[in-house]
Scaffold this motif. Structure first.
Motif, short mmCIF file in Angstrom:
data_model
loop_
_atom_site.label_atom_id
_atom_site.label_comp_id
_atom_site.label_asym_id
_atom_site.label_seq_id
_atom_site.Cartn_x
_atom_site.Cartn_y
_atom_site.Cartn_z
N LEU A 14 3.48 22.98 -14.92
CA LEU A 14 4.93 23.14 -14.72
C LEU A 14 5.22 23.42 -13.25
O LEU A 14 6.25 22.99 -12.72
CB LEU A 14 5.48 24.24 -15.64
CG LEU A 14 5.51 23.89 -17.13
CD1 LEU A 14 5.91 25.10 -17.97
CD2 LEU A 14 6.48 22.73 -17.41
N ASN A 15 4.33 24.15 -12.60
CA ASN A 15 4.48 24.33 -11.15
C ASN A 15 4.33 22.99 -10.42
O ASN A 15 5.06 22.71 -9.47
CB ASN A 15 3.45 25.34 -10.62
CG ASN A 15 3.96 26.76 -10.70
OD1 ASN A 15 5.08 27.06 -10.30
ND2 ASN A 15 3.14 27.66 -11.23
N ASN A 16 3.37 22.19 -10.85
CA ASN A 16 3.21 20.87 -10.25
C ASN A 16 4.47 20.03 -10.44
O ASN A 16 4.90 19.31 -9.55
CB ASN A 16 2.01 20.14 -10.86
CG ASN A 16 0.69 20.87 -10.62
OD1 ASN A 16 0.63 21.80 -9.81
ND2 ASN A 16 -0.36 20.47 -11.32
N LEU A 17 5.05 20.13 -11.64
CA LEU A 17 6.30 19.41 -11.93
C LEU A 17 7.39 19.87 -10.97
O LEU A 17 8.16 19.05 -10.45
CB LEU A 17 6.70 19.66 -13.39
CG LEU A 17 8.01 19.02 -13.87
CD1 LEU A 17 7.98 17.50 -13.72
CD2 LEU A 17 8.29 19.40 -15.33
N ASN A 18 7.46 21.17 -10.72
CA ASN A 18 8.41 21.69 -9.73
C ASN A 18 8.22 21.04 -8.36
O ASN A 18 9.19 20.64 -7.72
CB ASN A 18 8.19 23.21 -9.56
CG ASN A 18 9.21 24.01 -10.35
OD1 ASN A 18 10.34 23.57 -10.56
ND2 ASN A 18 8.81 25.20 -10.76
N ASN A 19 6.98 20.93 -7.95
CA ASN A 19 6.70 20.33 -6.64
C ASN A 19 7.08 18.85 -6.62
O ASN A 19 7.56 18.33 -5.61
CB ASN A 19 5.21 20.50 -6.29
CG ASN A 19 4.85 21.97 -6.10
OD1 ASN A 19 5.70 22.79 -5.78
ND2 ASN A 19 3.58 22.31 -6.32
N ILE A 20 6.84 18.17 -7.74
CA ILE A 20 7.22 16.77 -7.85
C ILE A 20 8.74 16.63 -7.76
O ILE A 20 9.26 15.72 -7.11
CB ILE A 20 6.66 16.18 -9.17
CG1 ILE A 20 5.14 16.02 -9.07
CG2 ILE A 20 7.33 14.86 -9.52
CD1 ILE A 20 4.42 15.77 -10.40
#
Lengths: 173, 173
Positions: A14-20
């Motif tokens: 979910l953090n990666n999704l935030n970065n995306i």
């Protein structure tokens, strides 16, 4: 281990999704397109749009962990009303905060707990089966589909954005 | 558990991919389009096409299990020369057969083995980290991207095709 596979890894994704989504926002600003265009994009007319993919990714993490730990009554409530990037970020943050409240001890019975859903008509999976065959593949499905929608629209995201940082170690010589 | 997450679940996902490709083939026949059009489709000009997504999904499963079990020398060799659906099916079958040759005992040291790749410049992950943070998310990424490419082209695949059958149980009353 189910704790690491869900609480820890789902938070990371979910953090990666935030970065995306940060990259998508920068792309929209650069291209002078309304972020709403990206948020309402989809890969097929009868497929969920980016907003819904993010909502389902969040729910897969939230409900998955709640079911595995038998704590469905502790879930934060989300009404699927998000329309803006800021609202979606708040939802993601809310789920990450919820996940962070769990510890390995909450998963003591996760592998053997019976997990069911209304649509399963009374049938169940063990928590072990549910995690490995349902929650985990679903989480990655919706994060990847969100990524694919943005990739299709030209946002410069790559595999590293999806996977996030790796805990690489240097061998002791 | 790493055995179930990789050997068992990767086999299942590759079988699901086979079923998705069956639907793609039927779609191409119905629409009177050359299957090669679908196989060479991609979601972005600088993204891998469907053929390559399938090849990488196969390699993620094959190499992932080989690394976790320290058996890199037993891997079947694939030269990435597939151009037809039949050749891709053979590759998928070859990897499933390879995976089926492993047992839980082969994973006795999988969690702690040091996993590295040439591009990691000497650094490593433990097998546990490699499985959870690298191999598993990658496998789902490429299966989902293959699915998304077909979905975008109109092939009628749904979440059930991606997840495959669930081992539902009926409660004993």
């Amino acid at each position: 281990m189910l704790y690491d596979l869900t609480v820890v890894q789902f938070s990371k994704m979910l953090n990666n999704l935030n970065n995306i989504l940060d990259k998508a926002e920068a792309f929209a600003a650069f291209k002078k397109v309304d972020m709403a265009v990206l948020l309402n994009s989809r890969l097929a007319a009868d497929q969920f749009n980016l907003i819904r993919q993010i909502q389902i990714a969040c729910d897969t993490a939230k409900v998955g962990v709640a079911r595995l730990t038998g704590q469905l009554d502790t879930m934060p409530k989300h009404d699927d009303t998000e329309m803006t990037l800021e609202e979606l970020r708040q939802r993601i943050a809310s789920v990450i905060e919820y996940l962070n409240g769990f510890s390995e001890a909450d998963f003591a019975h996760a592998a053997t707990i019976h997990v069911s859903q209304p649509r399963w008509a009374g049938k169940y999976l063990t928590g072990y089966e549910f995690a490995i065959e349902h929650a985990i593949p679903n989480l990655y499905f919706h994060i990847t589909t969100a990524y694919a929608i943005l990739r299709h629209n030209g946002v410069e995201v790559g595999k590293k954005d999806y996977l996030g940082a790796m805990p690489y170690k240097v061998p002791v010589i």
